[in-house]
Design an enzyme around this catalytic site. Structure first.
Site, PDB file in Angstrom:
ATOM      1  N   LYS A  69      -3.238 -59.082 -17.907  1.00  0.00           N
ATOM      2  CA  LYS A  69      -4.071 -58.559 -16.811  1.00  0.00           C
ATOM      3  C   LYS A  69      -5.390 -58.047 -17.388  1.00  0.00           C
ATOM      4  O   LYS A  69      -5.396 -57.407 -18.447  1.00  0.00           O
ATOM      5  CB  LYS A  69      -3.301 -57.427 -16.125  1.00  0.00           C
ATOM      6  CG  LYS A  69      -3.963 -56.878 -14.867  1.00  0.00           C
ATOM      7  CD  LYS A  69      -3.080 -55.782 -14.258  1.00  0.00           C
ATOM      8  CE  LYS A  69      -3.630 -55.226 -12.964  1.00  0.00           C
ATOM      9  NZ  LYS A  69      -2.747 -54.184 -12.389  1.00  0.00           N
ATOM     10  N   SER A 144      -1.887 -54.985  -7.643  1.00  0.00           N
ATOM     11  CA  SER A 144      -3.119 -55.548  -8.159  1.00  0.00           C
ATOM     12  C   SER A 144      -2.956 -56.566  -9.283  1.00  0.00           C
ATOM     13  O   SER A 144      -3.922 -57.235  -9.652  1.00  0.00           O
ATOM     14  CB  SER A 144      -4.010 -54.407  -8.645  1.00  0.00           C
ATOM     15  OG  SER A 144      -3.396 -53.731  -9.728  1.00  0.00           O
ATOM     16  N   SER A 168       1.784 -52.142  -8.615  1.00  0.00           N
ATOM     17  CA  SER A 168       0.959 -53.315  -8.919  1.00  0.00           C
ATOM     18  C   SER A 168       1.607 -54.409  -9.744  1.00  0.00           C
ATOM     19  O   SER A 168       1.057 -55.497  -9.841  1.00  0.00           O
ATOM     20  CB  SER A 168      -0.330 -52.884  -9.613  1.00  0.00           C
ATOM     21  OG  SER A 168      -1.257 -52.473  -8.637  1.00  0.00           O
TER      22      SER A 168
HETATM   23  N1  GLN Z   1      -1.761 -50.216  -4.359  1.00  0.00           N
HETATM   24  C1  GLN Z   1      -1.763 -49.022  -5.149  1.00  0.00           C
HETATM   25  C2  GLN Z   1      -3.157 -48.492  -5.307  1.00  0.00           C
HETATM   26  O1  GLN Z   1      -4.042 -49.126  -4.860  1.00  0.00           O
HETATM   27  C3  GLN Z   1      -1.138 -49.267  -6.516  1.00  0.00           C
HETATM   28  C4  GLN Z   1      -2.030 -49.948  -7.475  1.00  0.00           C
HETATM   29  C5  GLN Z   1      -1.450 -50.069  -8.849  1.00  0.00           C
HETATM   30  O2  GLN Z   1      -0.240 -49.971  -9.036  1.00  0.00           O
HETATM   31  N2  GLN Z   1      -2.326 -50.244  -9.822  1.00  0.00           N
HETATM   32  O3  GLN Z   1      -3.381 -47.471  -5.858  1.00  0.00           O
END
Ligand code: GLN
Length: 473
Positions: A69, A144, A168
């Site tokens: 990532k 994400s 994410s």
């Molecule tokens: N959707 C959550 C956020 O936007 C989790 C994102 C993540 O785990 N990096 O904070």
């Protein structure tokens, strides 16, 4: 994997597949072909005089390809966090997790797409565009870590690294039909991860099976002096011991969330592989309705302090101004997207003197209550099975406006629990619906009970098939 192939031929074939199909899916932000080929050739020289058994012993992940990532540093490769502010940042070092995978003989093929700074759940809000869901084009790839999930689903790599602050890894794994494992906090070094919310950030694998996820995790987990929040060696010893026993000494108590008709119940009750030693109970997740708001207050507060470093002086983009203050302002205005700016504003608001006790301290107390309630639940069950994300799933036409984001926040409520409590959780694919939409469930356990979590997860997972109708190489 075809083990008769030379490592460099395998890497060449994978790079060719990425070139031929990833223009359609956009799982990758950067492909580092030359670096990968040179790593493959170096490995071939190193194993030249070893027997296959010796080579495997010395390099347990020999020749496996992986993607990273793009909020994790890989030495000599661009690391953007999908943000305009880091667009041209080349990392001078590798994250500990990446370094350990490479030392074990795995080969990094490139960096995958995400929501900017890992804030989001659709992999469509970054500076370089969206990743397409390889299993169902009408759906978002999830986020994400959507680029990593799509790369694995398309069989472009053997596994991938993601980061999980509130879901994410697990959400894109669920939507792309792969396995996504968020380790317990403090078991994987965060060194080399671009911080979002440091108390919740974890690095973990996206893979084609629970066994693969477990195997690569065991290579990059473990104490690291470069991360001060790691668990001590005792934790890892206990984990290894529990793994040897593999939970066979007593039944695994499985708590099912979502009622008798829900997805988790269907997955568990229809499963024939889960024959050994389980006791099933129907439970409710305590404090679930407070999870998303608690998470977003605490995550934004941490994001506001972590993102203060992007000031145009030390890293990345600089947009000039007449005074230094104007330079900061111009840089941050142009460098961050509106959602990232909103989160910084919210974070600074809850940390400001006038609202600290009402908002930040309050959320910190609720987090503690959630943790205590979960601990009580874990005195009754060993693992909790739930949906990974509740429907309706985020769609491919997600618009990055504030209202769309706000609606999405609540959808994180199941996954953020594991981050608020620092516990391990894994999302696995249990089948597919008529329109090829993957079905997924999440299995959580208390920290230290990874053995029970993996045993149940493994039984619930269906065998991997590559998405996209592209021949398996
Ligand atoms: N959707 C959550 C956020 O936007 C989790 C994102 C993540 O785990 N990096 O904070």
């Amino acid at each position: 994997m075809d083990t008769t192939m030379r490592i460099s031929d395998r890497v060449r074939a994978a790079l060719a597949k990425i070139r031929s199909i990833d223009t359609e899916y956009h799982a990758f932000v950067t492909v580092c072909g030359e670096r990968a080929l040179s790593a493959a050739e170096k490995l071939e020289t190193k194993i030249k005089d070893l027997t296959p058994a010796e080579a495997q012993e010395r390099y347990p992940l020999l020749g496996l390809t992986f993607a990273v990532k793009d909020n994790l540093c890989v030495e000599g490769v661009r690391t953007t966090a999908a943000s305009h502010i880091l667009e041209n940042y080349i990392s001078p070092y590798s994250a500990t997790a990446v370094e350990r995978l490479e030392a074990a003989g795995a080969i990094c093929l490139g960096k995958t797409n995400l929501d900017e700074f890992a804030m989001g759940q659709t992999t469509s809000t970054g500076a370089f565009g969206a990743t397409k869901n390889p299993r169902n084009a009408a759906l978002s790839a999830g986020g994400s870590s959507g680029g990593s999930a799509a790369a694995v689903a398309l069989d472009l790599v053997d596994f991938a690294l993601g980061s999980d602050t509130g879901g994410s890894i697990r959400q894109p794994a669920a939507l792309c039909g792969v396995v996504g494992f968020k380790p317990a906090y403090g078991t994987v070094s965060r060194y080399g991860l671009i911080s979002y919310a440091s108390a919740f950030d974890t690095i973990g694998p996206l893979a084609k099976s629970v066994a693969d996820a477990r195997r690569v995790y065991s290579v990059f987990a473990g104490p690291d002096p470069k991360d001060a929040s790691m668990r001590g060696p005792e934790y890892f010893r206990q984990q290894a011991e529990a793994e040897r026993r593999d939970g066979t000494d007593r039944p695994i108590r499985v708590g099912i969330v979502g009622g008798r008709e829900g997805r988790a119940a269907r997955a568990v009750l229809n499963n024939t592989k889960l024959d050994r030693n389980v006791q099933i109970e129907f439970i409710e997740l305590p404090m679930l309705k407070y999870a998303a708001s608690t998470y977003y207050i605490l995550a934004c507060a941490q994001a506001a302090s972590n993102l203060a470093r992007y000031d145009g002086v030390r890293y990345g983009l600089r947009v000039e101004g007449r005074t230094p203050e104007q330079m900061f302002e111009n840089t941050r205005l142009e460098g961050f997207s509106p959602e990232v700016r909103r989160r910084i504003l919210l974070g600074n608001f809850v940390l400001s003197q006038a609202s600290y006790s009402d908002w930040y301290e309050h959320a910190a107390r609720v987090r503690r209550m959630i943790y205590d309630a979960m601990q009580r639940t874990f005195s009754e069950v060993d693992v909790i099975v739930s949906e990974t994300i509740e429907e309706p799933y985020p769609t491919a036409d997600f618009s990055a406006d504030s209202e769309a984001f706000r609606l999405g926040y609540e959808r994180d409520r199941l996954t953020v629990i594991a981050n608020l409590c620092g516990i391990p959780a894994v999302s696995v694919c249990t089948g597919a619906g008529a329109d090829a939409t993957p079905e997924a469930v999440m299995i959580m356990a208390d920290a230290g009970r990874e053995d029970a979590m993996f045993a149940v997860a493994d039984a619930l997972t269906v065998p991997f098939t590559a998405a996209g109708g592209h021949a398996h190489e």
